[in-house]
Scaffold this motif. Structure first.
Motif, short mmCIF file in Angstrom:
data_model
loop_
_atom_site.label_atom_id
_atom_site.label_comp_id
_atom_site.label_asym_id
_atom_site.label_seq_id
_atom_site.Cartn_x
_atom_site.Cartn_y
_atom_site.Cartn_z
N ASN A 126 6.16 -6.32 -1.30
CA ASN A 126 5.37 -7.10 -0.06
C ASN A 126 4.00 -7.53 -0.35
O ASN A 126 3.58 -8.51 -0.23
CB ASN A 126 5.34 -5.98 0.93
CG ASN A 126 6.57 -5.75 1.48
OD1 ASN A 126 7.73 -6.28 1.37
ND2 ASN A 126 6.78 -4.21 2.01
N PHE A 127 2.93 -6.54 -1.03
CA PHE A 127 1.80 -6.79 -1.37
C PHE A 127 1.47 -5.69 -2.45
O PHE A 127 2.23 -4.70 -2.74
CB PHE A 127 0.73 -7.03 -0.48
CG PHE A 127 0.47 -5.80 0.58
CD1 PHE A 127 -0.45 -5.01 0.11
CD2 PHE A 127 1.47 -5.40 1.42
CE1 PHE A 127 -0.68 -3.70 0.73
CE2 PHE A 127 1.22 -4.47 2.14
CZ PHE A 127 0.07 -3.27 1.89
N ALA A 128 0.39 -6.23 -3.39
CA ALA A 128 0.14 -4.88 -4.17
C ALA A 128 -1.65 -5.41 -4.63
O ALA A 128 -2.04 -6.44 -4.19
CB ALA A 128 0.90 -5.09 -5.57
N TYR A 129 -2.20 -4.21 -5.13
CA TYR A 129 -3.57 -4.41 -5.71
C TYR A 129 -3.56 -4.54 -7.11
O TYR A 129 -2.52 -4.39 -7.75
CB TYR A 129 -4.27 -3.12 -5.07
CG TYR A 129 -4.34 -3.06 -3.47
CD1 TYR A 129 -5.20 -3.81 -2.87
CD2 TYR A 129 -3.51 -2.27 -2.95
CE1 TYR A 129 -5.13 -4.05 -1.28
CE2 TYR A 129 -3.59 -2.34 -1.52
CZ TYR A 129 -4.16 -3.11 -0.76
OH TYR A 129 -4.43 -3.33 0.44
N PHE A 152 -7.68 2.40 -1.41
CA PHE A 152 -7.85 1.01 -1.82
C PHE A 152 -8.83 0.38 -0.87
O PHE A 152 -8.85 -0.97 -0.77
CB PHE A 152 -6.40 0.11 -1.49
CG PHE A 152 -5.45 0.76 -2.24
CD1 PHE A 152 -5.26 0.40 -3.63
CD2 PHE A 152 -4.53 1.52 -1.75
CE1 PHE A 152 -4.20 0.83 -4.63
CE2 PHE A 152 -3.24 2.13 -2.56
CZ PHE A 152 -3.20 1.64 -3.69
N VAL A 153 -9.68 1.30 -0.49
CA VAL A 153 -10.87 0.61 0.30
C VAL A 153 -11.83 -0.31 -0.75
O VAL A 153 -12.04 0.06 -1.90
CB VAL A 153 -11.90 1.77 0.72
CG1 VAL A 153 -13.27 1.12 1.53
CG2 VAL A 153 -11.27 2.79 1.62
#
Length: 123
Positions: free
Chosen positions: A67-70, A91-92
């Motif tokens: 869906n999304f990722a970092y 994931f701030v």
């Protein structure tokens, strides 16, 4: 004439909705940069979990949709019966990856300390 304008408007609206959906697609694969064979490679990113299975040393997996990722993610795998994990704390301050294809490159510089390192590459 009204039909042409209406059809053009609908076409543009449908095209916009489709582009919004595509913008959310992130395709990730895993590359094993180490000298060890990876077993049961699991990646959790963006609320999506994908099992990549076994990835031999020097090989790359298939792409999987997220869906999304970092630029980093939760990763779990086994090497010779030992479990290696990358556990993000949070994931701030991170920005989600833009639509596209990426590779999480994994390496094991220190087997004894179960040191698993991840580098992101845009494909």
């Amino acid at each position: 004439m009204k039909k042409i304008i209406l059809l053009s408007f609908l076409y543009l609206c449908l095209g916009c909705e489709e582009n919004e959906t595509l913008r959310e697609e992130v395709n990730l694969r895993v590359q094993n940069l180490s000298e060890f064979d990876f077993e049961q490679v699991l990646v959790q990113a963006g609320g999506t979990e994908n099992l990549f299975g076994d990835i031999p040393a020097g090989q790359t997996s298939f792409y999987a949709d997220f869906n999304f990722a970092y630029r980093y993610a939760y990763v779990q795998l086994e090497i010779q019966g030992d479990t290696f994990v990358i556990q993000p704390i949070d994931f701030v301050g991170e920005t989600p990856l833009s639509k596209g294809s990426y590779t999480y490159q994994l390496d094991v510089p220190d087997f004894e300390n179960r040191d698993l390192q991840l580098t992101l590459r845009r494909d």
